[in-house]
Enzyme design. Sequence first.
Site, PDB file in Angstrom:
ATOM      1  N   GLN A  47      57.016 -33.479  40.287  1.00 48.75           N
ATOM      2  CA  GLN A  47      57.298 -34.480  41.306  1.00 48.75           C
ATOM      3  C   GLN A  47      56.543 -34.156  42.588  1.00 48.75           C
ATOM      4  O   GLN A  47      57.011 -33.387  43.428  1.00 48.75           O
ATOM      5  CB  GLN A  47      58.797 -34.561  41.576  1.00 48.75           C
ATOM      6  CG  GLN A  47      59.135 -35.728  42.454  1.00 48.75           C
ATOM      7  CD  GLN A  47      60.603 -36.050  42.462  1.00 48.75           C
ATOM      8  OE1 GLN A  47      61.415 -35.397  41.844  1.00 48.75           O
ATOM      9  NE2 GLN A  47      60.950 -37.091  43.190  1.00 48.75           N
ATOM     10  N   PHE A  48      55.373 -34.772  42.734  1.00 48.82           N
ATOM     11  CA  PHE A  48      54.525 -34.510  43.898  1.00 48.82           C
ATOM     12  C   PHE A  48      55.199 -34.946  45.192  1.00 48.82           C
ATOM     13  O   PHE A  48      54.898 -34.415  46.261  1.00 48.82           O
ATOM     14  CB  PHE A  48      53.154 -35.175  43.744  1.00 48.82           C
ATOM     15  CG  PHE A  48      53.149 -36.662  43.940  1.00 48.82           C
ATOM     16  CD1 PHE A  48      52.869 -37.202  45.184  1.00 48.82           C
ATOM     17  CD2 PHE A  48      53.422 -37.526  42.888  1.00 48.82           C
ATOM     18  CE1 PHE A  48      52.860 -38.578  45.377  1.00 48.82           C
ATOM     19  CE2 PHE A  48      53.415 -38.896  43.057  1.00 48.82           C
ATOM     20  CZ  PHE A  48      53.129 -39.423  44.316  1.00 48.82           C
ATOM     21  N   THR A  49      56.150 -35.865  45.126  1.00 44.59           N
ATOM     22  CA  THR A  49      56.789 -36.360  46.349  1.00 44.59           C
ATOM     23  C   THR A  49      57.646 -35.298  47.030  1.00 44.59           C
ATOM     24  O   THR A  49      58.050 -35.491  48.186  1.00 44.59           O
ATOM     25  CB  THR A  49      57.642 -37.614  46.064  1.00 44.59           C
ATOM     26  OG1 THR A  49      58.654 -37.299  45.108  1.00 44.59           O
ATOM     27  CG2 THR A  49      56.773 -38.755  45.552  1.00 44.59           C
TER      28      THR A  49
END
Length: 150
Positions: free
Chosen positions: A78-80
């Site tokens: 999850q890059f966020t």
Amino acid sequence: MRTVIQRVTKASVTVNGEKISAIDSGFLILVGIENADAQDDIDWLTNKIANLRIFNDEDGIMNKSLVDVNGDVIVVSQFTLHASTKKGNRPSYIKAARPDVAIPLFEAFVATLESKLGKKVGTGEFGADMKVELLNDGPVTIMIDTKDKE
């Protein structure tokens, strides 16, 4: 490397209507990877996760680890997690690693965690539109960032 670890009684990941991972008791782990992350971050973090004592013992005290309870795991990239909201209202993801860096590190993270647990770890699908379901147990949610390890 930044993680959000959620103790769950069940969790699953669905991509394009197909359930690709499902577990009962254990951890759902969201992982955000930065360009500066390396194998030493993976080693430290997977050791911390495998031995994190957040499962109840016989007296109802959080004193048992994932290893102790033989829990299962799903790991979702999850890059966020590396969103910067300092300026404006649209988050910036400049710290998040691009796929050419993130994918090998994500795969190494999963493989290292599997080695420490002695079992298969479920995953999401990197870059896919995933639907993640979980029943948070407690709720217990822990954030760990390897930049805070020293």
